[in-house]
Design an enzyme around this catalytic site. Structure first.
Site, PDB file in Angstrom:
ATOM      1  N   SER A  38       0.790  -1.359   0.234  1.00 22.39           N
ATOM      2  CA  SER A  38       0.477  -0.149  -0.249  1.00 22.39           C
ATOM      3  C   SER A  38       0.704   1.404  -0.022  1.00 22.39           C
ATOM      4  CB  SER A  38      -0.420  -0.197   1.486  1.00 22.39           C
ATOM      5  OG  SER A  38      -0.281   0.038   2.474  1.00 22.39           O
ATOM      6  N   GLY A  75      -2.642  -4.896   0.693  1.00 19.12           N
ATOM      7  CA  GLY A  75      -1.724  -6.292   1.825  1.00 19.12           C
ATOM      8  C   GLY A  75      -0.817  -6.138   1.501  1.00 19.12           C
ATOM      9  N   ASN A 103       4.235  -5.731   5.445  1.00 18.83           N
ATOM     10  CA  ASN A 103       2.946  -6.280   6.450  1.00 18.83           C
ATOM     11  C   ASN A 103       2.957  -7.684   6.706  1.00 18.83           C
ATOM     12  OD1 ASN A 103       0.687  -5.107   5.455  1.00 18.83           O
ATOM     13  ND2 ASN A 103       1.203  -5.247   3.029  1.00 18.83           N
ATOM     14  N   ASP A 184      -3.797   7.038  10.663  1.00 18.52           N
ATOM     15  CA  ASP A 184      -3.025   5.662  11.432  1.00 18.52           C
ATOM     16  C   ASP A 184      -1.599   5.215  11.720  1.00 18.52           C
ATOM     17  OD1 ASP A 184      -1.711   5.316   8.770  1.00 18.52           O
ATOM     18  OD2 ASP A 184      -2.734   4.111   7.918  1.00 18.52           O
ATOM     19  N   HIS A 187       0.549   4.517   7.500  1.00 17.92           N
ATOM     20  CA  HIS A 187       1.246   5.207   5.372  1.00 17.92           C
ATOM     21  C   HIS A 187       1.131   6.336   5.719  1.00 17.92           C
ATOM     22  CE1 HIS A 187      -1.801   1.557   5.672  1.00 17.92           C
ATOM     23  NE2 HIS A 187      -1.018   1.124   4.784  1.00 17.92           N
TER      24      HIS A 187
END
Length: 212
Positions: A38, A75, A103, A184, A187
């Site tokens: 991402s 993801g 991830n 968040d 990112h």
């Protein structure tokens, strides 16, 4: 990072990449493909602010003509990248920037498995005579000193083994800096992406120069 991708989505991405007008791209410079998650895909950002677009702009500012193609899937783990590397990295790619592993780290996957997946990705790219820039990440010691040590050792070891250029930490100068990240905390925002692009561009430019 972000939501897990599906096989159907991967196939759609592959179709879009395959349909890209290669001749038009070649007219603007060599093709750089960013194989990532991402952070590459541009989660939470418009396409023009995503890392591939910002990297292309930074390369141009430095006098390097290139088209940077976005092959990021939100993801994706290293296993996901391995499953799609053959069709996500199209034949016209001169340099592949491999930016995977975040991830895996978030999920606490075994470093040995992460290394094995990346090793196979790099081997496939080498078999296809692609120049490679491998982007590392830094695991915080808070998740466990042994895990962090094993994880952090993956990237320099693989770069050496596959004669790939190494960008040691994709999130250098951005991770943990609140004003450079989205809400968040994971990112990068548009400003954070620009910091990444400025750091990464010289390494990619050198890799492109070897393709002359």
């Amino acid at each position: 990072m972000a939501e897990t991708s599906t096989p159907t989505r991967r196939l759609l991405i592959a179709g879009v990449l395959a349909a890209w007008p290669v001749a038009a791209l070649a007219a603007h410079g060599k093709v750089v493909t960013m194989l990532g998650d991402s952070i590459t895909a541009g989660y939470g950002l418009p396409a023009r602010a995503a890392l591939p677009a910002q990297l292309q702009a930074e390369l141009q500012r430095r006098g390097t003509a290139a088209v940077v193609r976005n092959a990021g899937v939100s993801g994706d783990t290293t296993a996901g990248g391995l499953a799609r590397v053959n069709f996500s990295v199209q034949p016209d790619t001169a340099v592949c920037v491999v930016a995977l592993g975040a991830n895996d780290l978030l999920q606490g996957l075994p470093p040995r498995a992460v290394q094995a997946n990346l090793d196979r990705i790099l081997a496939r790219l080498r078999q296809r005579n692609k120049s490679i820039v491998l982007c590392g990440l830094r695991a915080p010691v808070e998740i466990g000193r042994n895990y962090a040590r094993e994880y952090n050792a993956i990237f320099p070891a693989l770069a050496k083994a596959h004669r790939a250029a190494l960008y040691p930490d994709l999130l250098a100068g951005v991770a943990g800096v609140r004003v450079l990240n989205q809400g968040d905390g994971l990112h990068p925002n548009a400003q954070g992406v620009q910091v990444i692009a400025r750091g990464l561009a010289p390494v990619v430019a050198r890799a492109l120069a070897t393709q002359a």
